[in-house]
Design a protein around this motif. Structure first.
Motif, mmCIF file in Angstrom:
data_model
loop_
_atom_site.group_PDB
_atom_site.id
_atom_site.type_symbol
_atom_site.label_atom_id
_atom_site.label_comp_id
_atom_site.label_asym_id
_atom_site.label_seq_id
_atom_site.Cartn_x
_atom_site.Cartn_y
_atom_site.Cartn_z
ATOM 1 N N PRO A 55 13.021 -33.735 -15.221
ATOM 2 C CA PRO A 55 12.339 -32.506 -14.822
ATOM 3 C C PRO A 55 12.207 -31.554 -16.012
ATOM 4 O O PRO A 55 12.959 -31.656 -16.988
ATOM 5 N N ASP A 56 11.270 -30.625 -15.902
ATOM 6 C CA ASP A 56 11.154 -29.580 -16.921
ATOM 7 C C ASP A 56 12.187 -28.482 -16.695
ATOM 8 O O ASP A 56 12.625 -27.837 -17.650
ATOM 9 N N VAL A 57 12.536 -28.254 -15.435
ATOM 10 C CA VAL A 57 13.498 -27.213 -15.068
ATOM 11 C C VAL A 57 14.309 -27.702 -13.874
ATOM 12 O O VAL A 57 13.783 -28.394 -12.995
ATOM 13 N N VAL A 58 15.582 -27.312 -13.839
ATOM 14 C CA VAL A 58 16.458 -27.549 -12.685
ATOM 15 C C VAL A 58 16.692 -26.209 -12.000
ATOM 16 O O VAL A 58 16.978 -25.202 -12.654
ATOM 17 N N LEU A 59 16.550 -26.182 -10.671
ATOM 18 C CA LEU A 59 16.826 -24.992 -9.880
ATOM 19 C C LEU A 59 17.869 -25.352 -8.835
ATOM 20 O O LEU A 59 17.653 -26.245 -8.016
ATOM 21 N N SER A 60 18.987 -24.643 -8.841
ATOM 22 C CA SER A 60 20.069 -24.956 -7.910
ATOM 23 C C SER A 60 20.354 -23.789 -6.981
ATOM 24 O O SER A 60 20.462 -22.644 -7.409
ATOM 25 N N ASN A 61 20.518 -24.110 -5.706
ATOM 26 C CA ASN A 61 20.918 -23.129 -4.695
ATOM 27 C C ASN A 61 21.951 -23.790 -3.774
ATOM 28 O O ASN A 61 21.597 -24.357 -2.756
ATOM 29 N N VAL A 62 23.232 -23.718 -4.100
ATOM 30 C CA VAL A 62 23.737 -23.076 -5.291
ATOM 31 C C VAL A 62 24.848 -23.976 -5.873
ATOM 32 O O VAL A 62 25.863 -23.517 -6.315
ATOM 33 N N ALA A 63 24.617 -25.295 -5.845
ATOM 34 C CA ALA A 63 25.575 -26.250 -6.403
ATOM 35 C C ALA A 63 25.712 -26.020 -7.907
ATOM 36 O O ALA A 63 24.744 -25.676 -8.591
ATOM 37 N N TYR A 64 26.914 -26.242 -8.410
ATOM 38 C CA TYR A 64 27.140 -26.027 -9.838
ATOM 39 C C TYR A 64 27.096 -27.315 -10.644
ATOM 40 O O TYR A 64 26.871 -27.283 -11.861
ATOM 41 N N LEU A 65 27.258 -28.473 -9.995
ATOM 42 C CA LEU A 65 27.196 -29.745 -10.727
ATOM 43 C C LEU A 65 25.850 -29.942 -11.418
ATOM 44 O O LEU A 65 25.816 -30.328 -12.597
ATOM 45 N N PRO A 66 24.697 -29.710 -10.750
ATOM 46 C CA PRO A 66 23.432 -29.896 -11.466
ATOM 47 C C PRO A 66 23.254 -28.949 -12.641
ATOM 48 O O PRO A 66 22.576 -29.293 -13.614
ATOM 49 N N LEU A 67 23.876 -27.785 -12.588
ATOM 50 C CA LEU A 67 23.792 -26.860 -13.716
ATOM 51 C C LEU A 67 24.574 -27.410 -14.903
ATOM 52 O O LEU A 67 24.098 -27.391 -16.047
ATOM 53 N N ALA A 68 25.777 -27.935 -14.624
ATOM 54 C CA ALA A 68 26.577 -28.536 -15.699
ATOM 55 C C ALA A 68 25.890 -29.771 -16.256
ATOM 56 O O ALA A 68 25.855 -29.986 -17.477
ATOM 57 N N GLY A 69 25.335 -30.610 -15.383
ATOM 58 C CA GLY A 69 24.635 -31.805 -15.835
ATOM 59 C C GLY A 69 23.406 -31.481 -16.650
ATOM 60 O O GLY A 69 23.121 -32.130 -17.667
ATOM 61 N N ALA A 70 22.650 -30.467 -16.218
ATOM 62 C CA ALA A 70 21.462 -30.057 -16.968
ATOM 63 C C ALA A 70 21.843 -29.546 -18.351
ATOM 64 O O ALA A 70 21.158 -29.827 -19.345
ATOM 65 N N GLY A 71 22.962 -28.813 -18.412
ATOM 66 C CA GLY A 71 23.409 -28.329 -19.713
ATOM 67 C C GLY A 71 23.722 -29.473 -20.655
ATOM 68 O O GLY A 71 23.348 -29.445 -21.841
ATOM 69 N N MET A 72 24.389 -30.512 -20.167
ATOM 70 C CA MET A 72 24.708 -31.670 -21.001
ATOM 71 C C MET A 72 23.446 -32.429 -21.402
ATOM 72 O O MET A 72 23.360 -32.959 -22.515
ATOM 73 N N ALA A 73 22.461 -32.454 -20.492
ATOM 74 C CA ALA A 73 21.225 -33.201 -20.750
ATOM 75 C C ALA A 73 20.207 -32.405 -21.554
ATOM 76 O O ALA A 73 19.165 -32.940 -21.938
ATOM 77 N N GLY A 74 20.479 -31.130 -21.803
ATOM 78 C CA GLY A 74 19.547 -30.312 -22.563
ATOM 79 C C GLY A 74 18.322 -29.887 -21.777
ATOM 80 O O GLY A 74 17.249 -29.662 -22.350
ATOM 81 N N ILE A 75 18.454 -29.772 -20.453
ATOM 82 C CA ILE A 75 17.339 -29.376 -19.586
ATOM 83 C C ILE A 75 17.589 -27.947 -19.105
ATOM 84 O O ILE A 75 18.683 -27.647 -18.620
ATOM 85 N N PRO A 76 16.605 -27.051 -19.212
ATOM 86 C CA PRO A 76 16.808 -25.675 -18.731
ATOM 87 C C PRO A 76 17.149 -25.670 -17.239
ATOM 88 O O PRO A 76 16.565 -26.414 -16.455
ATOM 89 N N ALA A 77 18.082 -24.814 -16.866
ATOM 90 C CA ALA A 77 18.532 -24.763 -15.474
ATOM 91 C C ALA A 77 18.694 -23.322 -15.027
ATOM 92 O O ALA A 77 19.067 -22.442 -15.820
ATOM 93 N N LEU A 78 18.419 -23.097 -13.743
ATOM 94 C CA LEU A 78 18.558 -21.788 -13.116
ATOM 95 C C LEU A 78 19.289 -21.952 -11.793
ATOM 96 O O LEU A 78 19.167 -22.982 -11.124
ATOM 97 N N ALA A 79 20.038 -20.931 -11.429
ATOM 98 C CA ALA A 79 20.622 -20.857 -10.090
ATOM 99 C C ALA A 79 19.966 -19.703 -9.360
ATOM 100 O O ALA A 79 19.530 -18.728 -9.983
ATOM 101 N N ILE A 80 19.879 -19.813 -8.041
ATOM 102 C CA ILE A 80 19.366 -18.704 -7.225
ATOM 103 C C ILE A 80 20.158 -18.652 -5.930
ATOM 104 O O ILE A 80 20.324 -19.659 -5.244
ATOM 105 N N CYS A 81 20.698 -17.478 -5.599
ATOM 106 C CA CYS A 81 21.537 -17.338 -4.404
ATOM 107 C C CYS A 81 22.094 -15.918 -4.356
ATOM 108 O O CYS A 81 22.142 -15.235 -5.388
ATOM 109 N N PRO A 82 22.580 -15.481 -3.196
ATOM 110 C CA PRO A 82 23.316 -14.216 -3.137
ATOM 111 C C PRO A 82 24.810 -14.393 -3.395
ATOM 112 O O PRO A 82 25.544 -13.407 -3.459
ATOM 113 N N LEU A 83 25.270 -15.645 -3.514
ATOM 114 C CA LEU A 83 26.690 -15.931 -3.737
ATOM 115 C C LEU A 83 26.824 -17.076 -4.718
ATOM 116 O O LEU A 83 25.846 -17.747 -5.046
#
Length: 352
Positions: free
Chosen positions: A104-132
């Motif tokens: 993907p060009d971008v990862v968007l997570s609501n609101v798991a943290y594993l895809p954010l960590a994985g995207a960081g390792m893979a060099g893919i921009p990642a965003l989270a969206i949530c109230p918590l």
């Protein structure tokens, strides 16, 4: 543009936030390719997400194990967190491999943290969206446990690795995150329909997608009140109607009723306020997110808290009368989805 969206199945509120954002992004980016990973039912996802998407039926988080919609199952949650983090570096590496293959060009997570960590390792921009975020809730529930700090540090590091955390309003403060980007409320607007109840008032019972059956079969009959309940309850109360029988999307049904009976949750609270629907609610047990939701709701909607005892007996006539006597404030703006979509598109362009 190819977006990978991970939507947690811990209730339906995360979908209620994600779907308007994905729909706004599809309007902004006509060639959008959308991959969605979730354990929510496909029918629920497709009811809310108008844009075409490829569904990956899997989950990367669990949030908390729940006794019901109001109570965390603490010991089961502790066991699940310890298991999830026992081989955390390998899980992150596996997630990075999965994302590299998906590309993907971008990862968007609501609101798991594993895809954010994985995207960081893979060099893919990642965003989270949530109230918590699960780091703050984990710290609240497991504060003082000797085993908890290393796990909390891993969760927090994953959220901090994201390009930004789009914190929707109302939302928790999240002081530990230096990548926080506050945005306006995100909530779908529904269309009001005539329900054909011959002058009776309709009260929708919706506990936010987590199993929680109320003892409505034993409630007293309240003249002029009809209860709209999930069909799976197979309710025997003479004034109960399966909400699904109206054939309406949830947001249209919410916009068409005279009140909703629920627990504090982002999706139902913001959609009720945005559609002018009064809210009766029972507080959740030890859920720190609810305070900001409740404060916001009382500013933007007719709302009334009821006790567990009142809810269990179904003696709600006085509470409903008091709720309907409140003056109706103006419906709040709920246009945060457009802001989020533009932010996501900007991140994708910068990564080209």
């Amino acid at each position: 543009m190819h977006l990978f969206a991970d939507i947690t199945a811990h209730g339906l509120g995360h979908l209620a936030i994600s779907a308007p954002v994905l729909n706004a992004l599809a309007a902004l980016e006509p060639g959008l390719r959308l991959s969605v990973r979730s354990l929510l039912p496909a029918a629920k996802l497709r009811e809310r997400i108008a844009a075409p998407f490829t569904l990956i039926e899997a989950g990367s988080d669990f949030g908390f194990a729940m006794h019901d919609a109001l109570r965390i199952e603490r010991e089961a949650s502790a066991t699940a967190y310890r298991a999830a983090h026992a081989e955390w570096p390998q899980r992150v590496a596996d997630e990075a491999d999965f994302l590299r293959a998906l590309a993907p060009d971008v990862v968007l997570s609501n609101v798991a943290y594993l895809p954010l960590a994985g995207a960081g390792m893979a060099g893919i921009p990642a965003l989270a969206i949530c109230p918590l975020n699960w780091a703050d809730l984990f710290a609240h529930v497991f504060a003082g446990e000797a085993w908890a700090p290393p796990i909390h540090a891993q969760i927090l590091a994953a959220y901090r690795s994201a390009h930004a955390f789009l914190r929707v309003t109302p939302g928790m403060p999240m002081p530990a995150l230096d990548n926080l980007v506050p945005i306006a409320p995100v909530a779908a607007r529904g269309t009001r329909h005539e329900l054909g109840l011959h002058g009776d008032k309709a009260v929708l019972i919706g506990m936010g997608g987590i199993a929680h059956r109320l003892s409505i079969d034993n409630w007293p009959r309240l003249p002029g009140i009809r209860w709209l309940v999930p069909a799976e309850w197979q309710c025997r109360h003479p004034d109960a109607i399966a909400g699904e029988s109206f054939g309406l999307p949830f947001t249209d049904l919410l916009a068409s009723v005279d009140a909703v009976l629920t627990k504090p949750g982002y999706g139902t609270f913001t959609e009720a306020a945005g559609n002018g629907t009064p809210v009766l609610y029972q507080r959740r047990e030890d859920w720190p997110e609810q305070d900001c939701l409740i404060d916001w709701l009382h500013k933007h909607a007719r709302a009334l808290e009821i006790s567990a005892a009142t809810l269990s007996t179904g003696k709600l006539q006085d509470a409903l009368a008091a709720l309907w006597q409140q003056p109706a404030p103006p419906c709040p703006a709920t246009d945060g989805a457009t802001t989020a979509a533009r932010y996501i598109a900007g991140v994708a362009r910068r990564s080209d």
